[in-house]
Design a protein around this motif. Structure first.
Motif, PDB file in Angstrom:
ATOM      1  N   GLU A  81      23.187  29.629  31.000  1.00 57.02           N
ATOM      2  CA  GLU A  81      21.950  29.869  30.266  1.00 57.02           C
ATOM      3  C   GLU A  81      21.555  28.565  29.574  1.00 57.02           C
ATOM      4  O   GLU A  81      22.426  27.765  29.201  1.00 57.02           O
ATOM      5  CB  GLU A  81      22.186  30.943  29.199  1.00 57.02           C
TER       6      GLU A  81
ATOM      7  N   LEU B  38      20.829  28.085  26.594  1.00 57.48           N
ATOM      8  CA  LEU B  38      21.529  27.956  25.303  1.00 57.48           C
ATOM      9  C   LEU B  38      22.846  27.213  25.492  1.00 57.48           C
ATOM     10  O   LEU B  38      23.190  26.317  24.708  1.00 57.48           O
ATOM     11  CB  LEU B  38      21.791  29.343  24.693  1.00 57.48           C
TER      12      LEU B  38
ATOM     13  N   ALA C 197      26.582  33.441  26.771  1.00 56.06           N
ATOM     14  CA  ALA C 197      25.386  33.346  25.928  1.00 56.06           C
ATOM     15  C   ALA C 197      24.846  34.740  25.593  1.00 56.06           C
ATOM     16  O   ALA C 197      23.796  34.874  24.976  1.00 56.06           O
ATOM     17  CB  ALA C 197      24.325  32.501  26.624  1.00 56.06           C
TER      18      ALA C 197
ATOM     19  N   ALA D 216      15.397  30.989  18.620  1.00 56.90           N
ATOM     20  CA  ALA D 216      16.582  31.593  19.241  1.00 56.90           C
ATOM     21  C   ALA D 216      17.832  30.767  18.935  1.00 56.90           C
ATOM     22  O   ALA D 216      18.866  31.311  18.554  1.00 56.90           O
ATOM     23  CB  ALA D 216      16.380  31.713  20.753  1.00 56.90           C
ATOM     24  N   ALA D 217      17.712  29.446  19.091  1.00 54.56           N
ATOM     25  CA  ALA D 217      18.883  28.590  18.856  1.00 54.56           C
ATOM     26  C   ALA D 217      19.321  28.653  17.398  1.00 54.56           C
ATOM     27  O   ALA D 217      20.511  28.661  17.101  1.00 54.56           O
ATOM     28  CB  ALA D 217      18.580  27.154  19.273  1.00 54.56           C
TER      29      ALA D 217
ATOM     30  N   MET E 160      15.984  24.067  22.097  1.00 53.43           N
ATOM     31  CA  MET E 160      17.274  24.580  21.609  1.00 53.43           C
ATOM     32  C   MET E 160      18.185  23.441  21.167  1.00 53.43           C
ATOM     33  O   MET E 160      18.812  23.508  20.109  1.00 53.43           O
ATOM     34  CB  MET E 160      17.960  25.417  22.690  1.00 53.43           C
TER      35      MET E 160
ATOM     36  N   GLN F 258      24.013  23.561  24.134  1.00 52.72           N
ATOM     37  CA  GLN F 258      25.252  23.346  23.370  1.00 52.72           C
ATOM     38  C   GLN F 258      26.096  22.250  24.001  1.00 52.72           C
ATOM     39  O   GLN F 258      26.691  21.420  23.293  1.00 52.72           O
ATOM     40  CB  GLN F 258      26.047  24.665  23.276  1.00 52.72           C
TER      41      GLN F 258
ATOM     42  N   ALA G  27      16.993  22.156  17.869  1.00 52.79           N
ATOM     43  CA  ALA G  27      17.347  23.058  16.767  1.00 52.79           C
ATOM     44  C   ALA G  27      18.810  22.897  16.383  1.00 52.79           C
ATOM     45  O   ALA G  27      19.144  22.776  15.202  1.00 52.79           O
ATOM     46  CB  ALA G  27      17.060  24.506  17.161  1.00 52.79           C
ATOM     47  N   LEU G  28      19.693  22.874  17.395  1.00 55.93           N
ATOM     48  CA  LEU G  28      21.127  22.784  17.120  1.00 55.93           C
ATOM     49  C   LEU G  28      21.485  21.442  16.487  1.00 55.93           C
ATOM     50  O   LEU G  28      22.390  21.334  15.670  1.00 55.93           O
ATOM     51  CB  LEU G  28      21.929  22.984  18.414  1.00 55.93           C
TER      52      LEU G  28
ATOM     53  N   LEU H 227      23.835  37.013  27.752  1.00 57.90           N
ATOM     54  CA  LEU H 227      22.744  37.402  28.647  1.00 57.90           C
ATOM     55  C   LEU H 227      23.289  37.374  30.057  1.00 57.90           C
ATOM     56  O   LEU H 227      23.903  36.396  30.457  1.00 57.90           O
ATOM     57  CB  LEU H 227      21.613  36.378  28.495  1.00 57.90           C
TER      58      LEU H 227
ATOM     59  N   GLY I  36      21.264  31.512  17.034  1.00 55.77           N
ATOM     60  CA  GLY I  36      22.494  31.462  17.842  1.00 55.77           C
ATOM     61  C   GLY I  36      22.469  32.393  19.038  1.00 55.77           C
ATOM     62  O   GLY I  36      23.519  32.815  19.522  1.00 55.77           O
ATOM     63  N   VAL I  37      21.269  32.725  19.521  1.00 55.08           N
ATOM     64  CA  VAL I  37      21.192  33.625  20.682  1.00 55.08           C
ATOM     65  C   VAL I  37      20.423  32.973  21.829  1.00 55.08           C
ATOM     66  O   VAL I  37      19.652  32.034  21.630  1.00 55.08           O
ATOM     67  CB  VAL I  37      20.513  34.974  20.325  1.00 55.08           C
ATOM     68  N   ALA I  38      20.624  33.527  23.029  1.00 60.69           N
ATOM     69  CA  ALA I  38      19.875  33.081  24.201  1.00 60.69           C
ATOM     70  C   ALA I  38      18.446  33.617  24.095  1.00 60.69           C
ATOM     71  O   ALA I  38      18.145  34.442  23.235  1.00 60.69           O
ATOM     72  CB  ALA I  38      20.540  33.589  25.475  1.00 60.69           C
ATOM     73  N   GLN I  39      17.573  33.136  24.970  1.00 62.56           N
ATOM     74  CA  GLN I  39      16.208  33.659  24.985  1.00 62.56           C
ATOM     75  C   GLN I  39      15.868  34.165  26.381  1.00 62.56           C
ATOM     76  O   GLN I  39      16.310  33.599  27.378  1.00 62.56           O
ATOM     77  CB  GLN I  39      15.220  32.565  24.586  1.00 62.56           C
TER      78      GLN I  39
ATOM     79  N   GLN J 192      13.550  26.082  27.816  1.00 60.41           N
ATOM     80  CA  GLN J 192      14.220  26.346  26.537  1.00 60.41           C
ATOM     81  C   GLN J 192      15.130  25.225  26.056  1.00 60.41           C
ATOM     82  O   GLN J 192      15.303  25.045  24.849  1.00 60.41           O
ATOM     83  CB  GLN J 192      15.110  27.602  26.676  1.00 60.41           C
TER      84      GLN J 192
ATOM     85  N   ARG K   4      23.343  41.698  19.490  1.00 49.94           N
ATOM     86  CA  ARG K   4      22.748  40.452  18.979  1.00 49.94           C
ATOM     87  C   ARG K   4      21.242  40.635  18.898  1.00 49.94           C
ATOM     88  O   ARG K   4      20.679  41.515  19.536  1.00 49.94           O
ATOM     89  CB  ARG K   4      23.029  39.287  19.937  1.00 49.94           C
TER      90      ARG K   4
END
Ligand SMILES: Cc1cc2nc3c(=O)[nH]c(=O)nc-3n(C[C@H](O)[C@H](O)[C@H](O)COP(=O)(O)OP(=O)(O)OC[C@H]3O[C@@H](n4cnc5c(N)ncnc54)[C@H](O)[C@@H]3O)c2cc1C
Ligand SMILES: Nc1ncnc2c1ncn2[C@@H]1O[C@H](COP(=O)(O)O)[C@@H](O)[C@H]1O
Lengths: 314, 250
Positions: B94, B96, B214, A105-106, B131, B100, B134-135, B216, A109-112, B127, A144
Motif C-alpha cells: 500500500e 502508506l 497497512a 490518512a498518514a 503521506m 513509511q 506528513a510522516l 487494507l 496512521g491509516v491507509a487510504q 498517495q 481503524r
C-alpha cells in the motif's frame, strides 16, 4: 453505526457539487450519520448549502482566515484532530481531495482508499486501478479509521431537501508555517464547469492550433456544453491544463460527450467511460475511440464540425 | 549542496492493456513489459536538471519493490542519477507502507528535496507523496508543473482543478511531479554502459522496521463492465437525428 465526516469542497463562497456526490456515496454506508465540515475564512454561505443537502445530519464550521486559501499541510492537522469522533473521513477525489486526504490518512496512521466507485459494505469498497482497466474490491480493517476519496463520476449529487444544524467548532491544532499560498490563476469562464456539466465537447491533437481549437469552443457554446481536451491538446498549448480529461485530468460523467479529433488512448477513455452517450468524430475509422462511442462519424473534423454547428442552428 | 531523492516505481508499461486473471486474484503481469512509472521519469528528469543547473549536487533514485526493480533503477542511473537504492520486498505494498519505507531512507539520507510522481499508473493511488510529507512533518507540493529553487525555499506552480496555483515551501520538502513539468530525456547507449558501474545498494524492507500490514487488503480484481457497442452513422444529418431521438440536442 458509521459516523462519517465529509470535508466540504468550495471556492470560498460556493459549495462544489462534488461534495453532494460524496454525500450520496456516504448514504450507501449502512447506518451512516453524516457530518459535513466546512473550513473557510467565512463559511456561512457554504455551510448553508451543505446543510440543505438531503441526508446530511450536521454541518460543522471551522472559521479561520488561514483557510481562505486551503493548503493541505495546514488543513490536514486540523482535519486529523476533528476526525477523532468519526469512523470514516471522506473527501472528493479532486486535486483538493487528492492533496489533502492522504496527508490526513498518514497523520491518522491509516491507509487510504482512493477513488471509491461503489460501496460494498462499511469497510468494503470498489475502486479502479490501471486507468480503469481493472476494478478491485478492497477491505479495510474495521477497528481503524477509514479515510477515502470519492470518485465523483460514480455518484449522483445528493438532492436538496435537508435542514441540518450548523455548529461552529474550534479545533486546536498546530499551524505549520513552512507552506505558504502565493497565488491562484483560475480561468473565469461563462461556460459550464467541466466537472459537473451535462454536456461536454472535447478536442484533441487533430485541431492543430490554438486558433483552430476555437471550433470546439464554438460548438460547445451552441450546445451549452463545457469544453474538454486531450492531454496532447493541452501539451501543445491549444487548451489550458484545467480542461484535460482522463486518467491524470478530470474524470467526468456527462449526459453527452463529444470527442473530436481524439484517438481514444486508454488514459483518455478512463476519464469518459461513465458518460451516458459518447459521440466520436475522427477521420480514422480504426481509431480506438470508436470502440466506446455510441455514435461514431468517420471524416474530417474541419468539415464535420461546421456542418454540425449549422445543423444545430436550424 | 543539495541532495535530491527520487521515487522510482516499477510498473506495467503504460502502453500495455492489462488483463484481469480469470480467478479474480489480480492482473496478469507475467511476461508483460515493465517500465519506470512515467511520472517518476518526469520526477527524475527534474532532479537531473536541478543538478545540471548547479542547484543540487547529488541525485539518488529509490525504489521499493522486487529484485527485478533493479532494472528500473539501472534505467534511472542511465538517465543520470548518481546512485540508487533498492528497498527489497516481494509483497505488493500500500502507498502508506511505501511512504513509511521512503521515510526510513529519508532519515538515513537527509535529502533537501524528495521528488515523486503524482501517481503510480498501476494503483493510481496518488498517495505516497503527501503521506511521506506528513510522516516526515515537512511541506508537500503536489501536481507540480513548474519548480524554482530559491535558497532555502522552493516556489511551485501546481496544476489544480481550478487552474494554476503557486505556493512557496521551505526545504526540505516533498514534491510530486505532474505531466507538464518537463519532457524526460531519452537514454543513450553509452549511458546504459556507464550506469552498470554506478552504485546500487540493496536493503531488505524487513530491516527497516516498517510494518507491511497497512490494514487494507484487496479481495477481488475484476474486469470493468464494457460499454455496449455503438453504431457508425454516415453523416451529420444522421448523427443529429440519433442525438435528437435521445433528447440530447434540440
Ligand atoms: C502517464 C500518462 C498519463 C496520461 N494521461 C492522459 C490524460 O489524462 N488524458 C489524455 O487525454 N491523455 C493522457 N495521456 C496521453 C495519451 O496516452 C494520448 O497520448 C493522448 O490522449 C492523445 O491525445 P489525442 O487523442 O488528442 O492525440 P492523437 O493520439 O494524436 O490522436 C489524434 C486523432 O485525431 C485524428 N485526426 C487527425 N486529423 C483529423 C481530422 N482532420 N479530422 C478528424 N480526425 C482527425 C487522428 O485520426 C487521431 O485519431 C497520458 C499518457 C501517459 C503516459
Ligand atoms: N514502491 C515504490 N518505489 C518507489 N517509489 C514509489 C513506490 N510507490 C510509490 N512511489 C512513489 O510515489 C508516487 C505515487 O505513487 P502512488 O501513491 O502509488 O500513486 C510514485 O510516482 C513514486 O514516485
Amino acid at each position: 453505526m458509521s459516523k462519517i465526516l465529509i470535508i466540504a469542497e468550495h471556492d470560498g463562497s460556493k459549495l462544489s457539487q462534488v461534495t453532494a456526490r460524496c454525500v450520496t456515496c456516504a448514504k450507501h454506508i449502512t447506518g451512516a450519520e453524516i457530518t459535513i465540515a466546512v473550513f473557510a475564512s467565512d463559511p456561512l454561505a457554504v455551510a448553508a448549502a451543505a446543510a440543505a443537502l438531503a441526508g446530511v445530519g450536521k454541518v460543522v464550521t471551522i472559521t479561520d482566515p488561514k483557510h481562505a486559501h486551503p493548503l493541505a499541510a495546514v488543513l490536514a492537522p486540523v482535519v486529523a484532530k476533528l476526525a477523532g469522533d468519526y469512523t470514516h473521513v471522506l473527501g472528493a477525489s479532486t486535486t483538493f481531495g487528492k492533496d489533502l486526504m492522504p496527508r490526513v490518512a498518514a497523520l491518522l496512521g491509516v491507509a487510504q482508499i482512493s477513488d471509491v466507485m461503489s460501496v460494498e459494505g462499511p469497510y468494503r469498497y470498489k475502486r479502479p486501478i490501471y486507468a480503469g482497466n481493472a476494478i478491485v474490491t478492497v477491505e479495510a480493517a474495521s477497528d481503524r479509521k477509514l479515510v477515502a476519496t470519492v470518485r465523483s463520476a460514480s455518484f449522483e449529487a445528493a438532492p436538496a431537501g435537508g435542514s441540518a444544524s450548523i455548529t461552529a467548532v474550534s479545533v486546536d491544532a498546530p499551524t505549520p508555517a513552512h507552506t505558504r499560498f502565493v497565488s491562484l490563476s483560475a480561468a473565469t469562464s461563462d461556460r459550464p464547469d467541466l466537472q459537473s456539466a451535462q454536456r461536454v465537447v472535447s478536442g484533441g491533437r487533430a485541431l492543430g492550433s490554438k486558433e483552430n481549437f476555437q471550433l470546439i469552443f464554438n460548438l460547445a457554446d451552441k450546445l451549452g456544453a463545457a469544453v474538454g481536451a486531450s492531454r496532447a491538446a493541452v501539451d501543445a498549448g491549444y487548451a489550458p491544463n484545467e480542461l484535460q480529461v482522463g486518467q491524470t485530468g478530470k474524470i467526468i460523467a456527462p449526459e453527452l460527450y463529444v470527442a473530436i479529433g481524439i484517438s481514444g488512448a486508454i488514459q483518455h477513455l478512463t476519464g469518459i467511460k461513465d458518460a451516458r452517450t459518447i459521440v466520436a468524430i475522427n477521420k480514422d475509422g480504426e481509431a480506438p475511440i470508436f470502440e466506446v462511442a455510441d455514435f461514431g462519424l468517420v471524416g474530417d473534423l474541419f468539415q464535420i464540425v461546421p456542418a454540425l454547428e449549422k445543423g444545430l442552428a436550424k | 549542496m543539495r541532495k535530491i531523492l527520487v521515487g522510482v516505481k516499477r510498473v506495467v508499461d503504460y502502453n500495455v492493456r492489462v488483463r484481469v486473471k480469470p480467478d479474480g486474484s489480480g492482473v496478469a503481469t507475467d511476461g508483460v513489459k515493465m517500465s519506470v512509472n512515467p511520472f517518476d521519469e518526469i520526477a527524475l528528469e527534474e532532479a537531473l536538471r536541478l543538478r545540471e543547473r548547479g542547484e543540487a549536487s547529488e541525485v539518488v533514485a529509490v525504489s521499493i519493490g522486487p529484485d527485478d526493480a533493479q532494472q528500473q533503477l539501472r534505467t534511472a542511473l542511465a538517465m543520470g542519477a548518481d546512485r540508487a537504492i533498492l528497498v527489497k520486498t516481494d509483497r505488493t505494498l500500500e502507498p502508506l507502507t511505501a511512504a513509511q519505507a521512503l521515510l526510513a531512507v529519508v532519515r538515513k539520507e537527509n535529502p533537501d528535496i524528495v521528488i515523486v510522481g503524482k501517481q503510480a499508473i498501476d494503483d493510481d493511488a496518488a498517495q505516497t507523496g503527501p503521506m511521506l510529507a506528513a510522516l516526515w512533518d515537512r511541506p508537500q507540493a503536489t501536481f507540480c508543473s513548474k519548480l524554482q529553487i530559491k535558497g532555502g525555499t522552493a516556489v511551485i506552480v501546481r496544476e489544480v482543478d481550478a487552474g494554476l496555483e503557486t505556493i512557496e515551501v521551505d526545504l526540505p520538502a516533498v514534491i510530486s511531479a505532474d505531466l507538464r513539468l518537463n519532457e524526460p530525456r531519452y537514454v543513450k547507449l553509452p549511458d546504459i554502459m556507464k550506469a552498470k558501474k554506478k552504485p546500487l545498494d540493496v536493503i531488505e524492507l524487513a530491516t527497516l522496521g516498517v510494518s507491511t500490514d497497512a490494514g487494507l487488503k484487496t479481495v477481488l480484481t475484476e474486469a470493468p463492465k464494457p460499454r455496449s457497442k455503438g453504431i457508425i452513422v454516415k453523416d451529420v444529418g444522421e448523427l443529429l437525428d440519433a442525438l435528437r431521438k435521445r433528447g440530447l440536442v434540440s
